[in-house]
Design a protein around this motif. Sequence first.
Motif, PDB file in Angstrom:
ATOM      1  N   LYS A  87      23.033-149.085 -60.729  1.00  0.00           N
ATOM      2  CA  LYS A  87      23.581-150.313 -61.078  1.00  0.00           C
ATOM      3  C   LYS A  87      24.954-150.426 -61.120  1.00  0.00           C
ATOM      4  CE  LYS A  87      23.703-153.807 -64.868  1.00  0.00           C
ATOM      5  NZ  LYS A  87      23.414-153.970 -66.212  1.00  0.00           N
ATOM      6  N   ALA A 135      25.677-150.901 -57.682  1.00  0.00           N
ATOM      7  CA  ALA A 135      25.301-152.084 -56.855  1.00  0.00           C
ATOM      8  C   ALA A 135      26.286-153.281 -57.205  1.00  0.00           C
ATOM      9  CB  ALA A 135      23.944-152.488 -57.216  1.00  0.00           C
ATOM     10  N   ASP A 147      20.522-158.203 -55.896  1.00  0.00           N
ATOM     11  CA  ASP A 147      19.226-158.042 -55.889  1.00  0.00           C
ATOM     12  C   ASP A 147      18.769-156.519 -56.590  1.00  0.00           C
ATOM     13  OD1 ASP A 147      20.546-157.157 -53.753  1.00  0.00           O
ATOM     14  OD2 ASP A 147      18.573-156.601 -52.606  1.00  0.00           O
ATOM     15  N   LEU A 148      19.781-155.675 -56.215  1.00  0.00           N
ATOM     16  CA  LEU A 148      19.706-154.305 -56.770  1.00  0.00           C
ATOM     17  C   LEU A 148      20.086-154.228 -58.262  1.00  0.00           C
ATOM     18  CD1 LEU A 148      21.338-152.362 -53.805  1.00  0.00           C
ATOM     19  CD2 LEU A 148      19.011-152.636 -54.272  1.00  0.00           C
ATOM     20  N   ARG A 186      25.814-156.792 -55.026  1.00  0.00           N
ATOM     21  CA  ARG A 186      24.345-156.711 -54.607  1.00  0.00           C
ATOM     22  C   ARG A 186      23.385-157.042 -55.850  1.00  0.00           C
ATOM     23  NH1 ARG A 186      22.215-153.723 -50.202  1.00  0.00           N
ATOM     24  NH2 ARG A 186      20.187-155.070 -51.048  1.00  0.00           N
ATOM     25  N   GLN A 246      17.183-155.429 -60.045  1.00  0.00           N
ATOM     26  CA  GLN A 246      16.097-154.211 -60.192  1.00  0.00           C
ATOM     27  C   GLN A 246      16.370-153.039 -61.055  1.00  0.00           C
ATOM     28  OE1 GLN A 246      15.525-152.573 -56.120  1.00  0.00           O
ATOM     29  NE2 GLN A 246      14.205-150.985 -56.866  1.00  0.00           N
ATOM     30  N   ARG A 285      19.726-144.866 -63.153  1.00  0.00           N
ATOM     31  CA  ARG A 285      19.458-146.148 -62.959  1.00  0.00           C
ATOM     32  C   ARG A 285      20.828-146.993 -63.375  1.00  0.00           C
ATOM     33  NH1 ARG A 285      15.754-143.714 -61.799  1.00  0.00           N
ATOM     34  NH2 ARG A 285      13.877-144.421 -61.198  1.00  0.00           N
TER      35      ARG A 285
END
Length: 148
Positions: free
Chosen positions: A64, A67, A74-75, A72, A78, A60
Motif C-alpha cells: 500500500k 502504491a 486502485d492498488l 495508484r 485493494q 500488504r
Amino acid sequence: MNLKEQLQADLIQAMKSHDETKKWVVKMVKSAIQLAEVAKGTELTQDELLALIQKEIKTRQEAKSDAEKAHREDLISQADSEIACLKTYLPAQLSPAELHDLVRAVIKECNATSAKDMGAVMKSLQPKLAGRASNADASRVVREMLAG
C-alpha cells in the motif's frame, strides 16, 4: 473452531457469495500456512498462525505504501480491503494504553533500565502479545519507555 477451520468455512462462504477479494485472501493465507507447515515439518501452533497473518498484513501495508508513492488508487483500495479481511482473523487489538501497561509490566519483570535491554524485553513481550499488537508498535513503545 480453530483458525484453519475458520479459514476453510470462510472460503466456502466467499465462494457462495462471490466475494472475490475474501476468496483470494483466504486462499493466499491457506497457501502460506501450507508452505510454512511443509517447511516446519509439523502443523503450526495458534501463535504461529497469528504471526503468519500479521506478516501478511505487514506485506500488504508495504504494498500500500508503494502504491501511494505511485499514486495508484486502485492498488491502495485493494490493499486496504485485503488488510481489512486479514484483520478479521486476529484477536482484538490492544489499545495504546493497554500496550503501554503491558510493556511497563514486562520492563519491570526483566529489570530493564536502558536501550541495551531492549532485546530481552522484546523476547519476553512477544509471547504475551499473541497477535494483539504488531511487533513494530510494541518495539516503538519499548524504545520510548527505555529511552525516557
